[in-house]
Design a protein around this motif. Structure first.
Motif, PDB file in Angstrom:
ATOM      1  N   THR A  67      10.414  36.265  15.779  1.00 34.13           N
ATOM      2  CA  THR A  67       8.852  36.535  15.527  1.00 34.13           C
ATOM      3  C   THR A  67       8.481  35.234  14.710  1.00 34.13           C
ATOM      4  O   THR A  67       8.874  34.899  13.401  1.00 34.13           O
ATOM      5  CB  THR A  67       8.857  37.705  14.678  1.00 34.13           C
ATOM      6  N   ALA A  68       7.450  34.635  15.080  1.00 36.27           N
ATOM      7  CA  ALA A  68       6.788  33.579  14.530  1.00 36.27           C
ATOM      8  C   ALA A  68       5.636  33.052  15.504  1.00 36.27           C
ATOM      9  O   ALA A  68       5.360  33.512  16.509  1.00 36.27           O
ATOM     10  CB  ALA A  68       7.634  32.283  14.356  1.00 36.27           C
ATOM     11  N   VAL A  69       4.696  32.210  14.819  1.00 39.25           N
ATOM     12  CA  VAL A  69       3.674  31.376  15.657  1.00 39.25           C
ATOM     13  C   VAL A  69       4.625  29.999  16.343  1.00 39.25           C
ATOM     14  O   VAL A  69       4.926  29.354  15.373  1.00 39.25           O
ATOM     15  CB  VAL A  69       2.581  31.159  14.741  1.00 39.25           C
ATOM     16  N   TYR A  70       4.370  29.818  17.502  1.00 38.43           N
ATOM     17  CA  TYR A  70       5.033  28.680  18.105  1.00 38.43           C
ATOM     18  C   TYR A  70       4.205  27.605  18.422  1.00 38.43           C
ATOM     19  O   TYR A  70       3.018  27.817  19.107  1.00 38.43           O
ATOM     20  CB  TYR A  70       6.009  29.099  19.391  1.00 38.43           C
ATOM     21  N   TYR A  71       4.538  26.344  17.907  1.00 35.68           N
ATOM     22  CA  TYR A  71       3.772  25.223  18.167  1.00 35.68           C
ATOM     23  C   TYR A  71       4.376  24.035  18.855  1.00 35.68           C
ATOM     24  O   TYR A  71       5.716  24.014  18.750  1.00 35.68           O
ATOM     25  CB  TYR A  71       3.312  24.608  16.904  1.00 35.68           C
ATOM     26  N   CYS A  72       3.856  23.523  19.639  1.00 40.09           N
ATOM     27  CA  CYS A  72       4.328  22.144  20.287  1.00 40.09           C
ATOM     28  C   CYS A  72       4.046  21.053  19.349  1.00 40.09           C
ATOM     29  O   CYS A  72       2.977  21.037  18.841  1.00 40.09           O
ATOM     30  CB  CYS A  72       4.239  22.017  21.678  1.00 40.09           C
ATOM     31  N   LYS A  73       4.731  19.937  19.545  1.00 37.65           N
ATOM     32  CA  LYS A  73       4.578  18.782  18.864  1.00 37.65           C
ATOM     33  C   LYS A  73       5.037  17.568  19.446  1.00 37.65           C
ATOM     34  O   LYS A  73       6.144  17.526  19.898  1.00 37.65           O
ATOM     35  CB  LYS A  73       5.174  18.860  17.213  1.00 37.65           C
ATOM     36  N   ARG A  74       4.202  16.219  19.327  1.00 33.65           N
ATOM     37  CA  ARG A  74       4.923  15.103  19.816  1.00 33.65           C
ATOM     38  C   ARG A  74       5.545  14.548  18.602  1.00 33.65           C
ATOM     39  O   ARG A  74       5.165  14.460  17.623  1.00 33.65           O
ATOM     40  CB  ARG A  74       3.540  14.373  20.200  1.00 33.65           C
ATOM     41  N   SER A  75       6.666  13.787  19.280  1.00 35.25           N
ATOM     42  CA  SER A  75       7.516  13.278  18.051  1.00 35.25           C
ATOM     43  C   SER A  75       6.784  12.295  16.983  1.00 35.25           C
ATOM     44  O   SER A  75       7.045  12.159  15.885  1.00 35.25           O
ATOM     45  CB  SER A  75       8.652  12.886  18.603  1.00 35.25           C
ATOM     46  N   SER A  76       6.087  11.334  17.796  1.00 33.68           N
ATOM     47  CA  SER A  76       5.511  10.487  16.932  1.00 33.68           C
ATOM     48  C   SER A  76       4.471  10.852  16.019  1.00 33.68           C
ATOM     49  O   SER A  76       3.874   9.918  15.123  1.00 33.68           O
ATOM     50  CB  SER A  76       5.152   9.136  17.710  1.00 33.68           C
ATOM     51  N   ASP A  77       3.847  12.160  15.952  1.00 29.55           N
ATOM     52  CA  ASP A  77       2.781  12.345  15.184  1.00 29.55           C
ATOM     53  C   ASP A  77       3.291  12.870  13.887  1.00 29.55           C
ATOM     54  O   ASP A  77       4.306  13.567  13.557  1.00 29.55           O
ATOM     55  CB  ASP A  77       2.158  13.634  15.980  1.00 29.55           C
ATOM     56  N   GLN A  78       2.564  12.609  13.005  1.00 30.36           N
ATOM     57  CA  GLN A  78       2.821  12.860  11.628  1.00 30.36           C
ATOM     58  C   GLN A  78       2.409  14.504  11.398  1.00 30.36           C
ATOM     59  O   GLN A  78       3.336  15.216  10.763  1.00 30.36           O
ATOM     60  CB  GLN A  78       1.949  12.120  10.517  1.00 30.36           C
ATOM     61  N   ASN A  79       1.123  14.818  11.817  1.00 23.05           N
ATOM     62  CA  ASN A  79       0.819  16.234  11.424  1.00 23.05           C
ATOM     63  C   ASN A  79      -0.308  16.445  12.473  1.00 23.05           C
ATOM     64  O   ASN A  79      -1.548  16.415  11.954  1.00 23.05           O
ATOM     65  CB  ASN A  79       0.549  16.135   9.968  1.00 23.05           C
ATOM     66  N   ASN A  80       0.073  16.850  13.549  1.00 21.55           N
ATOM     67  CA  ASN A  80      -0.774  17.130  14.626  1.00 21.55           C
ATOM     68  C   ASN A  80      -0.512  18.414  15.398  1.00 21.55           C
ATOM     69  O   ASN A  80       0.479  18.081  16.241  1.00 21.55           O
ATOM     70  CB  ASN A  80      -1.372  15.710  15.626  1.00 21.55           C
ATOM     71  N   TRP A  81      -1.161  19.386  15.160  1.00 17.95           N
ATOM     72  CA  TRP A  81      -0.766  20.691  15.883  1.00 17.95           C
ATOM     73  C   TRP A  81      -1.951  21.470  16.832  1.00 17.95           C
ATOM     74  O   TRP A  81      -3.151  21.127  16.179  1.00 17.95           O
ATOM     75  CB  TRP A  81      -0.423  21.678  14.700  1.00 17.95           C
ATOM     76  N   GLY A  82      -1.561  22.109  17.575  1.00 20.86           N
ATOM     77  CA  GLY A  82      -2.595  23.091  18.361  1.00 20.86           C
ATOM     78  C   GLY A  82      -2.554  24.344  17.614  1.00 20.86           C
ATOM     79  O   GLY A  82      -2.049  24.606  16.333  1.00 20.86           O
ATOM     80  N   PRO A  83      -3.542  25.239  17.948  1.00 19.55           N
ATOM     81  CA  PRO A  83      -3.159  26.382  17.554  1.00 19.55           C
ATOM     82  C   PRO A  83      -2.074  27.510  17.373  1.00 19.55           C
ATOM     83  O   PRO A  83      -2.029  28.383  16.606  1.00 19.55           O
ATOM     84  CB  PRO A  83      -4.644  27.274  18.360  1.00 19.55           C
ATOM     85  N   GLY A  84      -1.217  27.071  18.139  1.00 18.16           N
ATOM     86  CA  GLY A  84       0.072  27.884  18.334  1.00 18.16           C
ATOM     87  C   GLY A  84      -0.054  29.230  19.060  1.00 18.16           C
ATOM     88  O   GLY A  84      -1.159  29.560  19.395  1.00 18.16           O
TER      89      GLY A  84
END
Length: 115
Positions: A91-108
Motif C-alpha cells: 500500500t502506497a502512492v506509486y510514482y514513475c521517474k526518469r533516471s536523469s531527473d533530480q526531483n521531478n514527479w507526477g501526482p502518483g
C-alpha cells in the motif's frame, strides 16, 4: 514541460493484482531509463523497479522481486508496473521517474491493498 501522469491504482485484496501506468511527455522517452517508486504514509519514497531504454534491462527491489514486472511501450511513451500477489505492505502512492531527473514527479496513483 517534463510531465508524468500515473494511473491505474485502486483498492485490491491481498493476493490480487493491479497494473499501474505512467504516461510521460516533454522529452525523448525512448532515450530514458525509467523507474517506479512508491511512498507509504510516514515513510520515505523508495525505489521499486527500473527499466532500461528498450526494456532489455530490468531491476527490482527485493520486496518486489518475483511479484512485480516493469515494462514499457516506447511508441506510447508509457511505462507500466504489473503487480501480482499484492500484500498490505505494498500500500502506497506509486510514482514513475526518469533516471536523469533530480526531483521531478507526477501526482502518483494510490494503491491500497486491504481486505
Amino acid at each position: 514541460q517534463v510531465q508524468f501522469v500515473e494511473s491505474g491504482g485502486g483498492l485490491v485484496q491481498p493476493g490480487g493484482s493491479l497494473r499501474v501506468s505512467c504516461v510521460a511527455s516533454g522529452f525523448t522517452f525512448s532515450n530514458a531509463i525509467m523507474s517506479w517508486y512508491r511512498q507509504a504514509p510516514g515513510k520515505e519514497r523508495e525505489l521499486v523497479a527500473t527499466i532500461g531504454r528498450t526494456g532489455a534491462f530490468t531491476n527490482y527491489a527485493d520486496s518486489a522481486k518475483g511479484r512485480f514486472t516493469i515494462s514499457r511501450d516506447n511508441a506510447k511513451n508509457t511505462v507500466f508496473l504489473q503487480m501480482n500477489s499484492l500484500k498490505p505492505e505494498d500500500t502506497a502512492v506509486y510514482y514513475c521517474k526518469r533516471s536523469s531527473d533530480q526531483n521531478n514527479w507526477g501526482p502518483g496513483t494510490q494503491v491500497t491493498v486491504s481486505s
